[in-house]
Design a protein around this motif. Structure first.
Motif, PDB file in Angstrom:
ATOM      1  N   GLY A  83      -2.961   0.526  -3.711  1.00  0.00           N
ATOM      2  CA  GLY A  83      -2.477  -0.696  -3.080  1.00  0.00           C
ATOM      3  C   GLY A  83      -3.067  -1.923  -3.728  1.00  0.00           C
ATOM      4  O   GLY A  83      -3.927  -1.853  -4.610  1.00  0.00           O
ATOM      5  N   GLU A  84      -2.570  -3.066  -3.313  1.00  0.00           N
ATOM      6  CA  GLU A  84      -3.076  -4.346  -3.807  1.00  0.00           C
ATOM      7  C   GLU A  84      -2.829  -5.413  -2.765  1.00  0.00           C
ATOM      8  O   GLU A  84      -1.929  -5.307  -1.931  1.00  0.00           O
ATOM      9  CB  GLU A  84      -2.430  -4.712  -5.141  1.00  0.00           C
ATOM     10  CG  GLU A  84      -0.928  -4.943  -5.107  1.00  0.00           C
ATOM     11  CD  GLU A  84      -0.572  -6.371  -4.793  1.00  0.00           C
ATOM     12  OE1 GLU A  84      -1.409  -7.264  -5.014  1.00  0.00           O
ATOM     13  OE2 GLU A  84       0.553  -6.600  -4.314  1.00  0.00           O
ATOM     14  N   ALA A  85      -3.660  -6.455  -2.803  1.00  0.00           N
ATOM     15  CA  ALA A  85      -3.529  -7.583  -1.885  1.00  0.00           C
ATOM     16  C   ALA A  85      -3.966  -8.846  -2.599  1.00  0.00           C
ATOM     17  O   ALA A  85      -4.874  -8.814  -3.441  1.00  0.00           O
ATOM     18  CB  ALA A  85      -4.364  -7.363  -0.617  1.00  0.00           C
ATOM     19  N   SER A  86      -3.319  -9.947  -2.263  1.00  0.00           N
ATOM     20  CA  SER A  86      -3.633 -11.217  -2.902  1.00  0.00           C
ATOM     21  C   SER A  86      -3.420 -12.343  -1.909  1.00  0.00           C
ATOM     22  O   SER A  86      -2.392 -12.400  -1.223  1.00  0.00           O
ATOM     23  CB  SER A  86      -2.734 -11.430  -4.131  1.00  0.00           C
ATOM     24  OG  SER A  86      -2.880 -12.743  -4.632  1.00  0.00           O
ATOM     25  N   GLY A  87      -4.379 -13.246  -1.830  1.00  0.00           N
ATOM     26  CA  GLY A  87      -4.256 -14.428  -0.987  1.00  0.00           C
ATOM     27  C   GLY A  87      -4.633 -15.668  -1.771  1.00  0.00           C
ATOM     28  O   GLY A  87      -5.627 -15.665  -2.510  1.00  0.00           O
ATOM     29  N   THR A  88      -3.826 -16.732  -1.636  1.00  0.00           N
ATOM     30  CA  THR A  88      -4.057 -17.959  -2.399  1.00  0.00           C
ATOM     31  C   THR A  88      -3.839 -19.177  -1.517  1.00  0.00           C
ATOM     32  O   THR A  88      -2.830 -19.260  -0.799  1.00  0.00           O
ATOM     33  CB  THR A  88      -3.107 -18.058  -3.608  1.00  0.00           C
ATOM     34  OG1 THR A  88      -3.284 -16.906  -4.441  1.00  0.00           O
ATOM     35  CG2 THR A  88      -3.386 -19.308  -4.423  1.00  0.00           C
ATOM     36  N   LEU A  89      -4.756 -20.130  -1.596  1.00  0.00           N
ATOM     37  CA  LEU A  89      -4.615 -21.437  -0.970  1.00  0.00           C
ATOM     38  C   LEU A  89      -4.354 -22.464  -2.062  1.00  0.00           C
ATOM     39  O   LEU A  89      -5.071 -22.499  -3.073  1.00  0.00           O
ATOM     40  CB  LEU A  89      -5.881 -21.820  -0.198  1.00  0.00           C
ATOM     41  CG  LEU A  89      -6.144 -21.089   1.121  1.00  0.00           C
ATOM     42  CD1 LEU A  89      -7.550 -21.423   1.621  1.00  0.00           C
ATOM     43  CD2 LEU A  89      -5.120 -21.493   2.169  1.00  0.00           C
ATOM     44  N   ARG A  90      -3.324 -23.305  -1.873  1.00  0.00           N
ATOM     45  CA  ARG A  90      -2.977 -24.314  -2.858  1.00  0.00           C
ATOM     46  C   ARG A  90      -3.086 -25.715  -2.238  1.00  0.00           C
ATOM     47  O   ARG A  90      -2.608 -25.932  -1.123  1.00  0.00           O
ATOM     48  CB  ARG A  90      -1.552 -24.109  -3.379  1.00  0.00           C
ATOM     49  CG  ARG A  90      -1.331 -22.778  -4.058  1.00  0.00           C
ATOM     50  CD  ARG A  90       0.077 -22.664  -4.620  1.00  0.00           C
ATOM     51  NE  ARG A  90       1.094 -22.717  -3.588  1.00  0.00           N
ATOM     52  CZ  ARG A  90       1.510 -21.683  -2.884  1.00  0.00           C
ATOM     53  NH1 ARG A  90       0.975 -20.481  -3.100  1.00  0.00           N
ATOM     54  NH2 ARG A  90       2.438 -21.826  -1.955  1.00  0.00           N
ATOM     55  N   LEU A 110      -8.281 -14.876  -3.505  1.00  0.00           N
ATOM     56  CA  LEU A 110      -8.937 -13.574  -3.542  1.00  0.00           C
ATOM     57  C   LEU A 110      -7.915 -12.529  -3.972  1.00  0.00           C
ATOM     58  O   LEU A 110      -6.781 -12.522  -3.475  1.00  0.00           O
ATOM     59  CB  LEU A 110      -9.494 -13.224  -2.163  1.00  0.00           C
ATOM     60  CG  LEU A 110     -10.317 -11.933  -2.051  1.00  0.00           C
ATOM     61  CD1 LEU A 110     -11.674 -12.129  -2.733  1.00  0.00           C
ATOM     62  CD2 LEU A 110     -10.519 -11.560  -0.585  1.00  0.00           C
ATOM     63  N   GLU A 111      -8.301 -11.665  -4.892  1.00  0.00           N
ATOM     64  CA  GLU A 111      -7.452 -10.574  -5.361  1.00  0.00           C
ATOM     65  C   GLU A 111      -8.168  -9.250  -5.104  1.00  0.00           C
ATOM     66  O   GLU A 111      -9.374  -9.139  -5.345  1.00  0.00           O
ATOM     67  CB  GLU A 111      -7.174 -10.704  -6.862  1.00  0.00           C
ATOM     68  CG  GLU A 111      -6.463 -11.956  -7.280  1.00  0.00           C
ATOM     69  CD  GLU A 111      -4.961 -11.834  -7.162  1.00  0.00           C
ATOM     70  OE1 GLU A 111      -4.453 -10.697  -7.256  1.00  0.00           O
ATOM     71  OE2 GLU A 111      -4.306 -12.871  -6.969  1.00  0.00           O
ATOM     72  N   ALA A 112      -7.431  -8.272  -4.625  1.00  0.00           N
ATOM     73  CA  ALA A 112      -8.013  -6.953  -4.396  1.00  0.00           C
ATOM     74  C   ALA A 112      -7.005  -5.881  -4.771  1.00  0.00           C
ATOM     75  O   ALA A 112      -5.797  -6.043  -4.544  1.00  0.00           O
ATOM     76  CB  ALA A 112      -8.437  -6.793  -2.931  1.00  0.00           C
ATOM     77  N   SER A 113      -7.478  -4.806  -5.343  1.00  0.00           N
ATOM     78  CA  SER A 113      -6.624  -3.659  -5.657  1.00  0.00           C
ATOM     79  C   SER A 113      -7.463  -2.398  -5.546  1.00  0.00           C
ATOM     80  O   SER A 113      -8.681  -2.428  -5.728  1.00  0.00           O
ATOM     81  CB  SER A 113      -6.025  -3.784  -7.066  1.00  0.00           C
ATOM     82  OG  SER A 113      -7.049  -3.862  -8.042  1.00  0.00           O
ATOM     83  N   GLY A 133       0.815  -1.196   0.000  1.00  0.00           N
ATOM     84  CA  GLY A 133       0.000   0.000   0.000  1.00  0.00           C
ATOM     85  C   GLY A 133       0.853   1.252   0.000  1.00  0.00           C
ATOM     86  O   GLY A 133       1.978   1.245   0.515  1.00  0.00           O
ATOM     87  N   GLU A 134       0.339   2.299  -0.587  1.00  0.00           N
ATOM     88  CA  GLU A 134       1.065   3.567  -0.675  1.00  0.00           C
ATOM     89  C   GLU A 134       0.115   4.715  -0.406  1.00  0.00           C
ATOM     90  O   GLU A 134      -0.997   4.747  -0.936  1.00  0.00           O
ATOM     91  CB  GLU A 134       1.689   3.722  -2.058  1.00  0.00           C
ATOM     92  CG  GLU A 134       2.418   5.036  -2.266  1.00  0.00           C
ATOM     93  CD  GLU A 134       2.999   5.149  -3.661  1.00  0.00           C
ATOM     94  OE1 GLU A 134       3.345   6.281  -4.048  1.00  0.00           O
ATOM     95  OE2 GLU A 134       3.070   4.125  -4.363  1.00  0.00           O
ATOM     96  N   VAL A 135       0.522   5.639   0.448  1.00  0.00           N
ATOM     97  CA  VAL A 135      -0.254   6.840   0.750  1.00  0.00           C
ATOM     98  C   VAL A 135       0.620   8.044   0.451  1.00  0.00           C
ATOM     99  O   VAL A 135       1.721   8.184   0.997  1.00  0.00           O
ATOM    100  CB  VAL A 135      -0.710   6.875   2.223  1.00  0.00           C
ATOM    101  CG1 VAL A 135      -1.479   8.165   2.502  1.00  0.00           C
ATOM    102  CG2 VAL A 135      -1.566   5.652   2.556  1.00  0.00           C
ATOM    103  N   ASN A 136       0.149   8.913  -0.436  1.00  0.00           N
ATOM    104  CA  ASN A 136       0.852  10.156  -0.745  1.00  0.00           C
ATOM    105  C   ASN A 136       0.190  11.301   0.016  1.00  0.00           C
ATOM    106  O   ASN A 136      -1.040  11.429   0.010  1.00  0.00           O
ATOM    107  CB  ASN A 136       0.817  10.433  -2.242  1.00  0.00           C
ATOM    108  CG  ASN A 136       1.674   9.462  -3.016  1.00  0.00           C
ATOM    109  OD1 ASN A 136       2.864   9.359  -2.778  1.00  0.00           O
ATOM    110  ND2 ASN A 136       1.058   8.728  -3.937  1.00  0.00           N
TER     111      ASN A 136
END
Length: 365
Positions: free
Chosen positions: A95-102, A117-120, A81-84
């Motif tokens: 920002g972005e976030a990603s979680g994966t179960l394999r 799940l992918e989020a941006s 994440g980035e805050v200016n």
């Protein structure tokens, strides 16, 4: 600047495997690693003869990585994440976030089924983008920290003159296997004795108390986690939220994640994700993050980070943002010096915002 950043990423990806020792030949039965980085700067300059502050801006950047991998199960989570800041106001958020179960089909095969799940998000869009995904993939990750520490032990003992020549690959792997079995030893002294036995058998030298203390310190040393591997994923998904607030779609999804430790002091991480409805070239979401840490010596470290987020709505041109950070840290015991350069831009802006920061600190008493 775009060409500079692209060239920097290409050099890391293509040239890194050619550098130094091949840590990725070590295979750990189970892997659990996590890493958190935070950087912040702010500058305020207000001349008395001006109508207001000439400069009042800052930037906060954070990234987190979690990796767990075993013969039958895998979990990975990455986020940044980035805050200016402009004055005391938030100038932009991304920002972005990603979680994966394999779930691996067989213990000895790297084929797996996944769900994730992918989020941006970015301040230029009405909503964050959120997708659920599922499909098939190929790849494994492994913790190579024990082999990195074996190389560190070898280098220190050579520096001290405790051994006359470098260890063979077989001896280094044997030392790494013992370090990787640390939980099986009754105590640290027993592990050090096992490592001592391997080194003395290989070099026909007798390690003194100083050498044994060095081995113990390196085994216990924090901040040297290294890992290798990759995961390639192809599947389908569904939009829970669309960044433009448009109708949600079923998606084709692709992602690639890689980790490489070219030598004991460095770690390269790269992740890319691409998704969109068919035809995928007309509407898509693309994210890319990369980071590279390199410890030049006991006092100097280099850090580089890059992130890209691009969204192309149907019938419109792509929009998004990019940022790149380069930092050199020097630690001289009582004195610290840091040099940091940051570049950032949004898609509609043809130029890059550039920041150069130098800081020096010293302990007097």
């Amino acid at each position: 600047m775009t060409k500079v950043v692209a060239g920097w990423l290409a050099v890391m990806l293509i040239g890194a495997p050619l550098l130094g020792q091949n840590l990725c030949e070590y295979q750990a039965p189970e892997t659990y690693l996590q890493d958190l980085k935070i950087s912040f700067y702010y500058r305020h300059f207000d001349a008395p003869d001006g109508p207001g502050p000439e400069v009042s801006s800052g930037r906060l950047f954070s990234s987190y990585y979690l990796l767990q991998d075993s013969p039958t199960f895998g979990l990975s989570f990455t986020g940044s994440g980035e805050v200016n800041l402009q004055g005391l106001q938030v100038g932009g958020i991304a920002g972005e976030a990603s979680g994966t179960l394999r779930r691996y089909f067989q213990e000895e095969a790297p084929y797996f089924a996944f769900g994730g799940l992918e989020a941006s998000w970015a301040s230029g869009f009405a909503l964050p983008g959120v997708e659920v995904r599922g499909g098939l993939g190929y790849g494994h990750f492994t913790d190579v920290t024990p082999l990195a520490k074996a190389y560190r032990i070898e280098a220190k003992l050579l520096e001290q003159g405790a051994i006359a020549a470098a260890l063979s690959n077989e001896a280094l792997l044997a030392v790494a296997r013992e370090i990787g079995r640390r939980a099986e030893f009754p105590g640290l002294a027993d592990l050090v004795a096992a490592v001592e036995e391997i080194i003395e058998a290989e070099t026909h030298a007798t390690l003194d108390a100083r050498a044994l203390l060095t081995i113990e310190e390196i085994i216990e040393e924090e901040g040297w986690s290294r890992y290798c591997g990759y995961a390639l994923q192809l599947g389908v998904g569904y939009q829970l939220l669309d960044p433009e607030g448009q109708e949600r779609d079923f998606l084709v999804t692709m992602s690639a994640e890689g980790a490489l430790a070219p030598e004991p002091g460095s770690q390269l991480l790269v992740r890319a994700s691409f998704s969109g409805p068919i035809p995928i070239t007309e509407q898509y979401t693309l994210t890319l993050t990369a980071s590279y840490d390199y410890r030049l010596n006991e006092t100097t470290t280099f850090v580089a980070q890059y992130s890209l987020r691009q969204v192309k709505p149907a019938g419109q041109v792509p929009a998004g943002d990019q940022s790149a950070l380069f930092r050199l840290n020097f630690d001289f015991g009582g004195a610290d010096f840091s040099l940091q350069v940051t570049f950032s831009k949004v898609a509609e802006d043809p130029t890059w915002t550039q920041d150069l920061i130098m800081s020096v600190g010293m302990d007097i008493l």
